[in-house]
Enzyme design. Structure first.
Site: not given
Length: 357
Positions: A95-96, A146-147, A164, A170, A259
């Site tokens: 995904k990156d 997106r979320r 981040r 996190r 992204c």
């Protein structure tokens, strides 16, 4: 004593250097690939090399505002090392990885996907079990628009804040007694690989939350002209995952999303036991959602496929459906909003700098 001409021309066996980011999760993922390669090629020699990328260094700025090539923040330094010949392959979270790679670089393998869904992780000690249980105004931490876009649509009563740092950082911010976050949204695969599945409060699958393109799959990037490494890594490619992820990336490339663009996916490949090996049905649902959650476009494409080319064609058709159904306008609006925000931040920074002089 005369030398042996045959011996003089012998070269030591090649050692393949595996490159990766230096975060704890990235190291674990590199080790997963290392072990798979050793199992597939027990006679080959391997070494691991780790480095810190720009994406690792900049932990303060929101991904959404980090320029036009957000994904390259996690790949550029590694790709320079690959092209210089310092390393022979790179392990990425797929995904990156940008949909367009540098010249002379290509994806050599995609390994079997973990659970691609996102999950809810609630602050330790709180009783909530689902997003629906959270009190109005609860703050959800995530760096993914997106979320945020998808969840704003379904849960307008919740607030969202950027968070981040690596996973431990996190989780530490989440559990801090006076911290602002009630819960985080995280990728399940990262928690699995780090051994933190006990922190998962609940899984968030479609239609509540569609995952990112390539999420939970490990990819291996190689030099296009390095036939030896390409042959080596091809042996650990997972057929079904490869087809599904190539289709997802093909869709994203047409949409020109990155992204920090709210493109979601839910894909499934079902092998046909009555057909030749590799044939099956690919079903893909793609979504594009406006930043405020008010506009949501969702389309599904389905076809019987047996090759990467056919899989990518399905992805392209899905993107075209989405664009024709309203995604084009959503993405154009997002680009304009992003440019305006960057310009505002740059102006504010200039004013602050002048004031401090």
């Amino acid at each position: 004593m005369e030398s042996d001409p045959a011996h003089d021309h012998e070269r030591p066996p090649r050692r393949f250097v595996i490159g990766s980011r230096a975060s704890k999760l990235a190291v674990i993922q590199a080790e997963i690939v290392h072990e798979a390669l050793m199992k597939a090629h027990p006679q080959a020699a391997f070494a691991l090399s780790f480095m810190t990328t720009e994406g690792d260094k900049n932990q303060a700025q929101a991904l959404y505002l980090m320029g036009g090539a957000e994904k390259a923040l996690w790949t550029k330094e590694l790709e320079v090392s690959l092209l210089d010949g310092d390393i022979d392959l790179i392990v990425h979270c797929l995904k990156d990885v940008p949909t367009t790679l540098p010249d002379r670089c290509e994806l050599g393998a995609i390994m079997e996907r973990e659970d691609p869904r996102d999950c809810l992780v609630v602050k330790a000690g709180l009783p909530y079990k689902r997003l629906e249980d959270l009190p109005e105004g609860s703050v959800i931490g995530t760096s993914s628009i997106r979320r945020v876009a998808q969840l704003r649509r379904a849960f307008p009563n919740l607030k969202f804040a950027d968070v981040r740092g690596n996973l431990n950082t996190r989780l530490g911010k989440l559990d801090k007694a006076d911290g602002e976050y009630t819960a985080l949204i995280l990728a399940s695969a990262g928690l699995v690989r780090l051994g933190f599945m006990s922190r998962v409060t609940c899984q968030l699958g479609a239609p509540t939350l569609y995952y990112a393109v390539g999420q939970a799959a490990l990819a291996i990037e190689v030099r296009s002209d390095d036939s030896e490494t390409k042959e080596l890594v091809a042996g650990i490619t997972h057929h079904d995952t490869n087809l599904v992820c190539r289709a997802e990336r093909s869709c994203l490339k047409v949409l020109e999303g990155g992204c920090s663009v709210p493109v979601g996916m839910n894909s499934e490949f079902t092998a046909d036991p009555s057909s030749a090996q590799g044939v099956g049905k690919l079903r893909m649902t793609g979504t594009v959602t406006s930043l405020d959650g008010s506009t949501h476009v969702e389309c599904t494409e389905e076809a019987t496929i047996s090759s990467v080319v056919e899989a990518e064609t399905v992805g392209q058709h899905l993107a075209q459906q989405l664009m024709a159904s309203g995604a084009k306008q959503i993405l154009e609006d997002i680009v304009k909003a992003k440019q305006a925000r960057i310009a505002f931040d740059q102006s504010a920074a200039a004013i602050t700098s002048q004031t401090e002089v």
